[in-house]
Design an enzyme around this catalytic site. Sequence first.
Site, PDB file in Angstrom:
ATOM      1  N   ASP A   1     -43.257  28.065  27.770  1.00 59.80           N
ATOM      2  CA  ASP A   1     -43.317  28.764  28.906  1.00 59.80           C
ATOM      3  C   ASP A   1     -43.938  27.857  29.947  1.00 59.80           C
ATOM      4  O   ASP A   1     -44.543  28.519  31.002  1.00 59.80           O
ATOM      5  CB  ASP A   1     -43.856  30.196  29.065  1.00 59.80           C
ATOM      6  CG  ASP A   1     -43.015  30.962  27.882  1.00 59.80           C
ATOM      7  OD1 ASP A   1     -41.653  31.060  27.925  1.00 59.80           O
ATOM      8  OD2 ASP A   1     -43.667  31.831  27.229  1.00 59.80           O
TER       9      ASP A   1
ATOM     10  N   GLY B   1     -42.467  26.001  32.178  1.00 53.54           N
ATOM     11  CA  GLY B   1     -41.760  25.843  33.370  1.00 53.54           C
ATOM     12  C   GLY B   1     -40.632  24.691  33.117  1.00 53.54           C
ATOM     13  O   GLY B   1     -40.290  24.131  33.899  1.00 53.54           O
ATOM     14  N   LYS B   2     -40.388  24.743  31.835  1.00 49.74           N
ATOM     15  CA  LYS B   2     -39.129  23.535  31.468  1.00 49.74           C
ATOM     16  C   LYS B   2     -37.977  23.885  31.931  1.00 49.74           C
ATOM     17  O   LYS B   2     -37.112  22.743  32.572  1.00 49.74           O
ATOM     18  CB  LYS B   2     -39.133  23.591  29.861  1.00 49.74           C
ATOM     19  CG  LYS B   2     -40.246  23.279  29.217  1.00 49.74           C
ATOM     20  CD  LYS B   2     -40.112  23.455  27.569  1.00 49.74           C
ATOM     21  CE  LYS B   2     -39.937  24.513  26.953  1.00 49.74           C
ATOM     22  NZ  LYS B   2     -40.891  25.452  27.142  1.00 49.74           N
ATOM     23  N   GLY B   3     -37.507  25.192  32.098  1.00 50.48           N
ATOM     24  CA  GLY B   3     -36.045  25.278  32.876  1.00 50.48           C
ATOM     25  C   GLY B   3     -36.119  24.807  34.230  1.00 50.48           C
ATOM     26  O   GLY B   3     -35.238  24.134  34.533  1.00 50.48           O
TER      27      GLY B   3
ATOM     28  N   GLY C   1     -36.996  31.253  26.455  1.00 50.51           N
ATOM     29  CA  GLY C   1     -36.316  32.110  27.492  1.00 50.51           C
ATOM     30  C   GLY C   1     -36.900  31.139  28.810  1.00 50.51           C
ATOM     31  O   GLY C   1     -38.073  30.858  29.013  1.00 50.51           O
ATOM     32  N   HIS C   2     -35.880  30.886  29.730  1.00 54.74           N
ATOM     33  CA  HIS C   2     -36.069  30.054  30.704  1.00 54.74           C
ATOM     34  C   HIS C   2     -35.812  30.587  32.067  1.00 54.74           C
ATOM     35  O   HIS C   2     -34.876  30.758  32.232  1.00 54.74           O
ATOM     36  CB  HIS C   2     -35.294  28.503  30.611  1.00 54.74           C
ATOM     37  CG  HIS C   2     -35.414  27.764  29.378  1.00 54.74           C
ATOM     38  ND1 HIS C   2     -36.643  27.361  29.044  1.00 54.74           N
ATOM     39  CD2 HIS C   2     -34.352  27.195  28.621  1.00 54.74           C
ATOM     40  CE1 HIS C   2     -36.532  26.706  28.066  1.00 54.74           C
ATOM     41  NE2 HIS C   2     -35.179  26.546  27.484  1.00 54.74           N
ATOM     42  N   THR C   3     -36.646  30.627  33.006  1.00 55.67           N
ATOM     43  CA  THR C   3     -36.428  31.277  34.295  1.00 55.67           C
ATOM     44  C   THR C   3     -36.173  30.315  35.449  1.00 55.67           C
ATOM     45  O   THR C   3     -37.021  29.309  35.461  1.00 55.67           O
ATOM     46  CB  THR C   3     -37.695  32.329  34.582  1.00 55.67           C
ATOM     47  OG1 THR C   3     -37.616  33.177  33.537  1.00 55.67           O
ATOM     48  CG2 THR C   3     -37.042  33.064  35.895  1.00 55.67           C
TER      49      THR C   3
ATOM     50  N   GLN D   1     -39.047  25.871  23.248  1.00 55.03           N
ATOM     51  CA  GLN D   1     -40.607  26.187  22.669  1.00 55.03           C
ATOM     52  C   GLN D   1     -41.412  24.712  23.443  1.00 55.03           C
ATOM     53  O   GLN D   1     -41.351  24.380  24.138  1.00 55.03           O
ATOM     54  CB  GLN D   1     -40.643  26.227  21.140  1.00 55.03           C
ATOM     55  CG  GLN D   1     -39.816  27.407  20.763  1.00 55.03           C
ATOM     56  CD  GLN D   1     -38.546  27.530  20.717  1.00 55.03           C
ATOM     57  OE1 GLN D   1     -37.937  26.598  20.357  1.00 55.03           O
ATOM     58  NE2 GLN D   1     -37.905  28.448  21.447  1.00 55.03           N
TER      59      GLN D   1
ATOM     60  N   THR E   1     -38.901  38.389  25.459  1.00 54.16           N
ATOM     61  CA  THR E   1     -39.174  39.786  24.853  1.00 54.16           C
ATOM     62  C   THR E   1     -39.983  40.626  25.862  1.00 54.16           C
ATOM     63  O   THR E   1     -40.351  41.578  25.300  1.00 54.16           O
ATOM     64  CB  THR E   1     -40.035  39.584  23.670  1.00 54.16           C
ATOM     65  OG1 THR E   1     -41.432  38.665  24.114  1.00 54.16           O
ATOM     66  CG2 THR E   1     -39.510  38.559  22.631  1.00 54.16           C
TER      67      THR E   1
ATOM     68  N   ARG F   1     -48.147  37.776  28.335  1.00 58.71           N
ATOM     69  CA  ARG F   1     -48.364  36.419  27.646  1.00 58.71           C
ATOM     70  C   ARG F   1     -49.994  36.356  27.829  1.00 58.71           C
ATOM     71  O   ARG F   1     -50.718  37.055  28.416  1.00 58.71           O
ATOM     72  CB  ARG F   1     -48.035  35.123  28.435  1.00 58.71           C
ATOM     73  CG  ARG F   1     -46.231  34.977  28.382  1.00 58.71           C
ATOM     74  CD  ARG F   1     -46.093  33.856  29.461  1.00 58.71           C
ATOM     75  NE  ARG F   1     -44.622  33.838  29.304  1.00 58.71           N
ATOM     76  CZ  ARG F   1     -43.796  33.446  30.385  1.00 58.71           C
ATOM     77  NH1 ARG F   1     -44.356  33.185  31.493  1.00 58.71           N
ATOM     78  NH2 ARG F   1     -42.401  33.370  30.129  1.00 58.71           N
TER      79      ARG F   1
HETATM   80  P1  GDP Z   1     -39.995  27.638  30.228  1.00 58.21           P
HETATM   81  O1  GDP Z   1     -39.395  28.344  28.847  1.00 58.21           O
HETATM   82  O2  GDP Z   1     -40.587  26.687  30.111  1.00 58.21           O
HETATM   83  O3  GDP Z   1     -38.487  27.184  30.777  1.00 58.21           O
HETATM   84  O4  GDP Z   1     -40.663  28.585  31.190  1.00 58.21           O
HETATM   85  P2  GDP Z   1     -40.291  30.127  31.552  1.00 58.21           P
HETATM   86  O5  GDP Z   1     -39.150  30.104  32.583  1.00 58.21           O
HETATM   87  O6  GDP Z   1     -40.438  30.907  30.342  1.00 58.21           O
HETATM   88  O7  GDP Z   1     -41.759  30.490  32.545  1.00 58.21           O
HETATM   89  C1  GDP Z   1     -42.121  29.724  33.642  1.00 58.21           C
HETATM   90  C2  GDP Z   1     -41.919  30.589  34.610  1.00 58.21           C
HETATM   91  O8  GDP Z   1     -42.818  29.808  35.692  1.00 58.21           O
HETATM   92  C3  GDP Z   1     -40.849  30.967  35.309  1.00 58.21           C
HETATM   93  O9  GDP Z   1     -40.864  32.403  36.045  1.00 58.21           O
HETATM   94  C4  GDP Z   1     -40.620  29.962  36.655  1.00 58.21           C
HETATM   95  O10 GDP Z   1     -39.923  30.415  37.677  1.00 58.21           O
HETATM   96  C5  GDP Z   1     -42.156  29.990  36.823  1.00 58.21           C
HETATM   97  N1  GDP Z   1     -42.287  28.604  37.782  1.00 58.21           N
HETATM   98  C6  GDP Z   1     -42.033  27.508  37.094  1.00 58.21           C
HETATM   99  N2  GDP Z   1     -42.636  26.460  37.940  1.00 58.21           N
HETATM  100  C7  GDP Z   1     -43.755  27.256  38.791  1.00 58.21           C
HETATM  101  C8  GDP Z   1     -44.565  26.711  39.855  1.00 58.21           C
HETATM  102  O11 GDP Z   1     -44.946  25.482  40.086  1.00 58.21           O
HETATM  103  N3  GDP Z   1     -45.103  27.637  40.311  1.00 58.21           N
HETATM  104  C9  GDP Z   1     -45.045  29.160  40.065  1.00 58.21           C
HETATM  105  N4  GDP Z   1     -45.647  30.146  41.027  1.00 58.21           N
HETATM  106  N5  GDP Z   1     -44.012  29.517  39.086  1.00 58.21           N
HETATM  107  C10 GDP Z   1     -43.636  28.575  38.453  1.00 58.21           C
HETATM  108  P1  IMO Z   2     -39.571  28.717  25.555  1.00 55.97           P
HETATM  109  O1  IMO Z   2     -38.511  27.827  25.100  1.00 55.97           O
HETATM  110  C1  IMO Z   2     -43.307  30.870  24.077  1.00 55.97           C
HETATM  111  C2  IMO Z   2     -43.244  31.958  19.860  1.00 55.97           C
HETATM  112  C3  IMO Z   2     -42.984  33.349  19.302  1.00 55.97           C
HETATM  113  C4  IMO Z   2     -43.824  33.199  17.989  1.00 55.97           C
HETATM  114  C5  IMO Z   2     -43.552  32.126  17.331  1.00 55.97           C
HETATM  115  C6  IMO Z   2     -42.574  31.989  16.431  1.00 55.97           C
HETATM  116  O2  IMO Z   2     -39.235  29.790  26.420  1.00 55.97           O
HETATM  117  O3  IMO Z   2     -40.827  28.024  25.865  1.00 55.97           O
HETATM  118  P2  IMO Z   2     -39.846  32.523  16.508  1.00 55.97           P
HETATM  119  O4  IMO Z   2     -38.815  33.806  17.206  1.00 55.97           O
HETATM  120  O5  IMO Z   2     -39.340  31.084  17.226  1.00 55.97           O
HETATM  121  O6  IMO Z   2     -39.582  32.466  14.946  1.00 55.97           O
HETATM  122  O7  IMO Z   2     -41.329  32.993  16.948  1.00 55.97           O
HETATM  123  O8  IMO Z   2     -43.154  31.269  18.432  1.00 55.97           O
HETATM  124  N1  IMO Z   2     -42.214  31.269  20.719  1.00 55.97           N
HETATM  125  C7  IMO Z   2     -42.316  31.102  21.834  1.00 55.97           C
HETATM  126  N2  IMO Z   2     -43.471  31.135  22.722  1.00 55.97           N
HETATM  127  N3  IMO Z   2     -41.942  30.360  24.609  1.00 55.97           N
HETATM  128  C8  IMO Z   2     -40.859  30.072  23.822  1.00 55.97           C
HETATM  129  O9  IMO Z   2     -39.919  29.483  24.040  1.00 55.97           O
HETATM  130  C9  IMO Z   2     -41.098  30.678  22.353  1.00 55.97           C
HETATM  131  N4  IMO Z   2     -40.132  30.599  21.327  1.00 55.97           N
HETATM  132  C10 IMO Z   2     -40.991  30.850  20.441  1.00 55.97           C
HETATM  133  O10 IMO Z   2     -43.867  34.022  20.335  1.00 55.97           O
HETATM  134  O11 IMO Z   2     -45.328  33.227  18.341  1.00 55.97           O
HETATM  135 MG    MG Z   3     -39.991  30.394  28.232  1.00 55.75          MG
END
Ligand code: GDP
Ligand code: IMO
Ligand code: MG
Length: 428
Positions: free
Chosen positions: A13, A15-17, A40-42, A223, A300, A304
């Site tokens: 999480d 901010g890879k997305g 989960g990428h937003t 991840q 989910t 966090r």
């Molecule tokens: P990922 O799983 O690595 O793709 O990240 P997620 O999407 O799960 O979580 C990253 C969150 O941070 C998302 O809601 C993005 O919109 C947000 N985000 C990404 N870059 C920035 C930033 O520079 N500033 C802020 N405030 N939010 C950000």
């Molecule tokens: P992104 O790509 C954060 C965590 C789960 C759990 C562990 C194992 O959005 O960064 P699993 O269902 O993969 O067997 O769960 O890994 N987990 C993540 N935590 N971001 C994710 O993906 C995750 N994918 C799995 O919460 O601790």
């Molecule tokens: Mg994520």
Amino acid sequence: MPGIVIVGAQWGDEGKGKATDLLGSRIDYVVKFNGGNNAGHTVVIGDEKYALHLLPSGILTEGVTPVIGNGVVVDLEVLFDELDALIARGVDVSKLRVSANAHVITHYHRTLDKVTERFLGKRQIGTTGRGIGPAYADKINRVGIRIQDLYDENILRQKVEGALDVKNHQLVKIYNRRAIEADEIVDELLSYAERLRPMVADTALELHEALTDEKIVLFEGGQATMLDVDHGTYPFVTSSNATSGGAATGSGVAPNRIDRVIAIVKAYTTRVGAGPFPTELFDEWGDYLRETGFEFGTTTGRQRRVGWYDAPVARYASRINGVTDFVLTKLDVLDDLDTIPVCVAYDVDGVRFDEMPVNQSDFHHAKPIYEEFPGWKQDITGCRSFDDLPKNAQDYVLALEAMSGSRISAIGVGPGRDAIVVRHDLVD
Ligand code: GDP
Ligand code: IMO
Ligand code: MG
């Protein structure tokens, strides 16, 4: 510079997305190489917010060919739901390619994920419950079902029956659940086969040819480093290789065709699920970061866990992945703080560790040694160049760069697509 990998540097999480989306217009292919719909990428584009789980974030960019590589585990119901949702919003998904060698997640994997977690009790991992671990376990045990098996009904039936042989004993005798009929699984999988057929491909060959043609291929990791099954905080990890090495094995592209490794790192740290987390905050600063950074899971909805920036983790990620560039995200979340603590090393039972301890127990006992940096107390969401950033924010970034092992090439200053400060081009 055709082969670029994006990975998470912390526990996911980061901010890879958004980073993938940022590179979107310059790339030809985006490849998901590990994980499944546990990701989960937003991505925020204008007023629209997209939450992607199984599909690579690059699918949102017109002209890009999205690829699901062999290293991914695919839940076909989720795949088509996600595709339909994007089609309904006008996104062109017609170019999607799916590796014939990717494994599928079925009903029994999801069931086993949930019941095994329940049986672990206090030792549970806190998985996403999507069947990821059991699907990878079957792959390694050589009883998995691959996408290509959907096109030979006899083989499919034999494989499903083989996989269920032991599992039904487990489900009924150990977990007190009902047995699963092979027919039920075979029928469900076959119901997707025709719609899937035009997407199924020898993706390793297609990517090889694309790279030979000097196309730009982006490998998008799900991840993160600390959740990698080999290099993360085992057993509190996911079941795949989320580090840059996984880009090669999970796509069939050789390691020497990868030129650049971009790691995404948050200006603080978060984690979902159980496991050690040295800089975790349990006080009002934790609540503050969680609320300001909106740290609730995309997959989910779980809250966090949050903590300060951990430089040994970033240094470790730099080394394990061969990071060429960091993208530091969410710097804006720290805008209102007076001082910002950064973990520079650990104290493990009186011994200083500058690097990640190799022993799990040591990492569980690691206490952060903090250095404090002055805050900037200013809204930075409108900054678009490094010089626009307040001096204290620049100093914070430079200090993190000095202790994290690789240069920081871009800085996220807000959730929107354009809220980014670029210091070094990420593609050339
Ligand atoms: P990922 O799983 O690595 O793709 O990240 P997620 O999407 O799960 O979580 C990253 C969150 O941070 C998302 O809601 C993005 O919109 C947000 N985000 C990404 N870059 C920035 C930033 O520079 N500033 C802020 N405030 N939010 C950000
Ligand atoms: P992104 O790509 C954060 C965590 C789960 C759990 C562990 C194992 O959005 O960064 P699993 O269902 O993969 O067997 O769960 O890994 N987990 C993540 N935590 N971001 C994710 O993906 C995750 N994918 C799995 O919460 O601790
Ligand atoms: Mg994520």
